[in-house]
Design an enzyme around this catalytic site. Structure first.
Site, short mmCIF file in Angstrom:
data_model
loop_
_atom_site.label_atom_id
_atom_site.label_comp_id
_atom_site.label_asym_id
_atom_site.label_seq_id
_atom_site.Cartn_x
_atom_site.Cartn_y
_atom_site.Cartn_z
N CYS A 1 13.11 10.68 8.09
CA CYS A 1 12.79 10.20 9.46
C CYS A 1 13.95 10.41 10.41
O CYS A 1 13.73 10.70 11.58
CB CYS A 1 12.37 8.74 9.42
N GLY B 1 0.81 4.09 13.21
CA GLY B 1 1.42 2.90 13.82
C GLY B 1 0.57 2.34 14.95
O GLY B 1 0.37 1.14 15.07
N GLY C 1 5.98 5.13 8.86
CA GLY C 1 5.08 6.28 8.84
C GLY C 1 4.95 6.89 10.22
O GLY C 1 5.85 6.75 11.06
N SER C 2 3.82 7.51 10.44
CA SER C 2 3.65 8.26 11.68
C SER C 2 3.27 7.36 12.85
O SER C 2 2.70 6.27 12.66
CB SER C 2 2.54 9.30 11.48
N GLU D 1 7.63 15.79 16.51
CA GLU D 1 8.23 15.73 15.18
C GLU D 1 7.50 16.67 14.23
O GLU D 1 6.27 16.66 14.16
CB GLU D 1 8.13 14.30 14.65
N LYS E 1 0.87 -1.18 0.00
CA LYS E 1 0.00 0.00 0.00
C LYS E 1 0.91 1.23 0.00
O LYS E 1 1.48 1.59 1.04
CB LYS E 1 -0.89 -0.05 1.25
N GLU F 1 8.26 1.35 11.84
CA GLU F 1 9.36 2.31 11.77
C GLU F 1 8.70 3.68 11.80
O GLU F 1 8.05 4.08 10.84
CB GLU F 1 10.13 2.16 10.44
P1 NAD Z 1 1.31 8.32 7.75
O1 NAD Z 1 1.32 7.46 8.94
O2 NAD Z 1 0.28 9.36 7.63
O3 NAD Z 1 1.19 7.45 6.43
C1 NAD Z 1 2.04 6.36 6.17
C2 NAD Z 1 1.29 5.32 5.40
O4 NAD Z 1 0.23 4.84 6.20
C3 NAD Z 1 0.64 5.83 4.10
O5 NAD Z 1 0.78 4.85 3.11
C4 NAD Z 1 -0.80 5.98 4.49
O6 NAD Z 1 -1.68 5.81 3.41
C5 NAD Z 1 -0.97 4.85 5.47
N1 NAD Z 1 -2.10 5.04 6.39
C6 NAD Z 1 -2.61 6.21 6.85
N2 NAD Z 1 -3.67 5.96 7.67
C7 NAD Z 1 -3.81 4.62 7.73
C8 NAD Z 1 -4.72 3.75 8.41
N3 NAD Z 1 -5.69 4.21 9.18
N4 NAD Z 1 -4.53 2.42 8.26
C9 NAD Z 1 -3.55 1.92 7.51
N5 NAD Z 1 -2.69 2.69 6.81
C10 NAD Z 1 -2.81 4.03 6.94
O7 NAD Z 1 2.78 8.92 7.68
P2 NAD Z 1 3.35 9.86 6.53
O8 NAD Z 1 2.86 11.22 6.79
O9 NAD Z 1 3.09 9.28 5.20
O10 NAD Z 1 4.91 9.72 6.79
C11 NAD Z 1 5.57 10.56 7.62
C12 NAD Z 1 5.95 9.85 8.88
O11 NAD Z 1 6.74 8.70 8.63
C13 NAD Z 1 6.80 10.69 9.78
O12 NAD Z 1 6.32 10.63 11.10
C14 NAD Z 1 8.18 10.08 9.68
O13 NAD Z 1 9.04 10.29 10.73
C15 NAD Z 1 7.89 8.67 9.46
N6 NAD Z 1 8.99 8.00 8.80
C16 NAD Z 1 9.72 7.09 9.50
C17 NAD Z 1 10.78 6.43 8.91
C18 NAD Z 1 11.60 5.38 9.66
O14 NAD Z 1 12.35 4.66 9.05
N7 NAD Z 1 11.46 5.25 10.95
C19 NAD Z 1 11.10 6.69 7.58
C20 NAD Z 1 10.34 7.64 6.89
C21 NAD Z 1 9.28 8.27 7.51
#
Ligand code: NAD
Length: 494
Positions: A299, A246, A241-242, A398, A188, A264
């Site tokens: 990140c 998570g 992601g966020s 963040e 996804k 992550e």
């Molecule tokens: P996000 O959590 O909004 O989205 C990430 C993914 O999750 C997207 O594909 C989104 O469609 C999906 N998603 C959103 N809501 C969902 C739900 N209810 N159920 C299942 N999937 C869902 O995060 P973002 O804004 O896309 O990314 C930014 C974040 O990612 C930042 O907090 C950043 O620090 C983190 N990040 C971490 C790393 C790492 O390696 N630790 C790397 C890159 C980014």
């Protein structure tokens, strides 16, 4: 690579993007499409399938039958290795096309995308292609009348949810080891960075990956991501992601089949500068790059700059100089150091953090405003705020944008205390010429990665993962393989 090669691709029409399920491109079950807005100019770049929960079920079912009939997991390791290498070859052959498409979709400056996206994705896939026939089982020490074997088996169906900041690089961190170990995958991609990753999925099929082994469904996280998380037929969920999402994924697992969930998440990584750093000029430049490249959407970005009081003012002046030398501009221009912010919402959030930091006593010493508004794109000058107290919002939350908070410290103990004073623990750095202090700091600062006299750049041979609320698993290196296998004991009475 030169500018004219990039310019030849920058305006190419992008056809609508559909799902890839069971080796075929398919529309959403209700035919719905969603606009893909480019952050470069705020215009509709193309449209893509707005997936439904039913689409996700179809993709999971395809992955399940591909796994169960052994069309991939049952192939000899050498055959799987060949396909993965062919896939990496195709990614490398299309590197510029993939990078430009990705930049038009997510706004990363092309100089960074060329380094971090297709090349790195191909290298990751090759790394796990080479690793796959070196993952052995074990024989345990037992009494003579028993043979105890430990098998390493694929888990089955892996769900992978990817963010928008580096879709190819982070996508490959999940897909490489998951596929190398023989699993089937349902991917996804993020709403605002699906196009290049979907293209990479198509290339996997061109490389000979059997249909159904890698499926990808585009659309909203709250719809298709949720359906993936709640599925009773997904064995492992991997996510970058966020923290907010998570937490949801952990809930989905608890409400469904208790699938293993690896997260992550974000960070608030401290970059700690002691007065005895070997080269303060270099440290200032690296500190600026370590937070402002990709408009801070990294990140591991060094978003908290902790500076020893005796050099604070002079060092901040150097960082300001370095930041102001970084050109904010057209993401498809090779001379641009800072591209677009990924979306209008993210830009507004970044600006809000700057305002809040000022309201809480921070001093804005550089940047912090929206720029290039006439382009229609989402651009922001890198912001530097001093006098940020350790408990200020900017020091705790963040931003995921080009906003740097600076905090001064007097002693090594105080630096450690501030560094460890957030809920996160992803990355950090210490700059010092004192070897003992460097090692002490590596031990004392609670993170998944510590840099010494540099920031960033750790390659695929080492794990990336966080402690605390930065996550619970590792991408990269041989350690990542553990997420994608089950250990099975065979206890055999002889
Ligand atoms: P996000 O959590 O909004 O989205 C990430 C993914 O999750 C997207 O594909 C989104 O469609 C999906 N998603 C959103 N809501 C969902 C739900 N209810 N159920 C299942 N999937 C869902 O995060 P973002 O804004 O896309 O990314 C930014 C974040 O990612 C930042 O907090 C950043 O620090 C983190 N990040 C971490 C790393 C790492 O390696 N630790 C790397 C890159 C980014």
């Amino acid at each position: 690579m030169n500018q004219s090669d990039i310019d030849a691709l920058r305006d190419l029409p992008v056809p609508p993007q559909l799902h890839v399920i069971d080796g075929k491109t398919v529309a959403a079950s209700d035919g719905a499409l969603m606009d893909v807005i480019s952050p470069v100019d705020g215009q509709v770049l193309t449209r893509m399938a707005k997936g439904t929960a039913a689409d996700m079920q179809t993709a999971i079912a395809a992955a399940r039958s591909a796994f169960e009939d052994g069309r991939w997991a049952g192939q000899p390791p050498a055959a799987r290795k060949k396909v993965l290498h062919r896939w990496a070859d195709l990614i490398e052959a299309r590197a510029l096309e993939l990078a430009v498409l990705g930049v038009r979709d997510n706004g990363t400056e092309i100089s960074m995308a060329l380094k971090a996206e297709p090349g790195s994705a191909a290298a990751t896939i090759r790394y796990y292609a080479e690793a796959l026939d070196k993952v052995n089982g074990e024989i345990a020490p037992t009494p003579a009348d028993v043979l105890a074997m430990i098998h390493r088996e694929p888990v089955g169906v892996v769900g992978a949810i990817i963010p928008w900041n580096f879709p190819l690089m982070i996508g490959a961190w999940k897909l490489g080891p998951a596929l190398a170990m023989g699993n089937s995958v349902v991917l996804k991609p993020a709403e605002t960075a699906s196009l290049s990753l979907m293209r990479m999925v198509e290339l996997a099929h061109e490389a000979g990956l059997p249909p159904g082994v890698l499926n990808a469904v585009t659309g909203e996280g709250a719809v298709v991501g949720e359906a993936l998380g709640l599925s009773m037929d997904v064995d492992v969920l991997v996510f970058t992601g966020s923290g907010r999402t998570g937490r949801r994924l952990l809930e989905y697992a608890a409400r469904s089949n208790l699938k293993r969930v690896y997260l992550e998440l974000g960070g608030k990584s401290p970059n700690i500068i002691f007065a005895d750093a070997p080269d303060l000029g270099a440290a200032a430049k690296v500190a600026a790059a370590g937070i402002f490249r990709n408009a801070g959407q990294v990140c591991v970005a060094g978003s908290r700059l902790l500076v020893e009081a005796s050099i604070h003012d002079a060092f901040v002046a150097e960082v300001v100089k370095a930041a102001q030398a970084m050109r904010v501009g057209d993401p498809l221009d090779l001379a641009t150091a800072i591209g677009a912010v990924n979306s209008e919402g993210q830009l507004e959030q970044n600006l809000g953090f700057v305002e809040q930091a000022r309201a809480e006593g921070g001093t804005l010493v550089s940047g912090g405003a929206r720029v290039m508004q006439e382009t229609g794109g989402y651009f922001m000058e890198p912001a530097i705020l001093t006098d940020v107290t350790p408990d200020a919002t900017l020091a705790q939350k963040e931003v995921f944008g080009p906003v740097l908070g600076v905090t001064r410290f007097e002693t090594e103990a105080e630096a450690v205390q501030i560094a460890n004073g957030t809920a996160y623990g992803l990355a950090g750095a210490v700059w010092t010429s004192n070897l003992s202090r460097a090692h002490r700091m590596v031990r004392a600062v609670r993170t998944g990665v510590m840099h010494v006299n540099t920031y960033g750049g750790a390659d695929g041979t080492v794990p990336l993962g966080g402690v605390g609320q930065s996550g619970n698993g590792h991408d990269k290196s041989l350690h990542a393989i553990d997420k994608y296998i089950n250990l099975k004991t065979a206890w055999i009475k002889l």
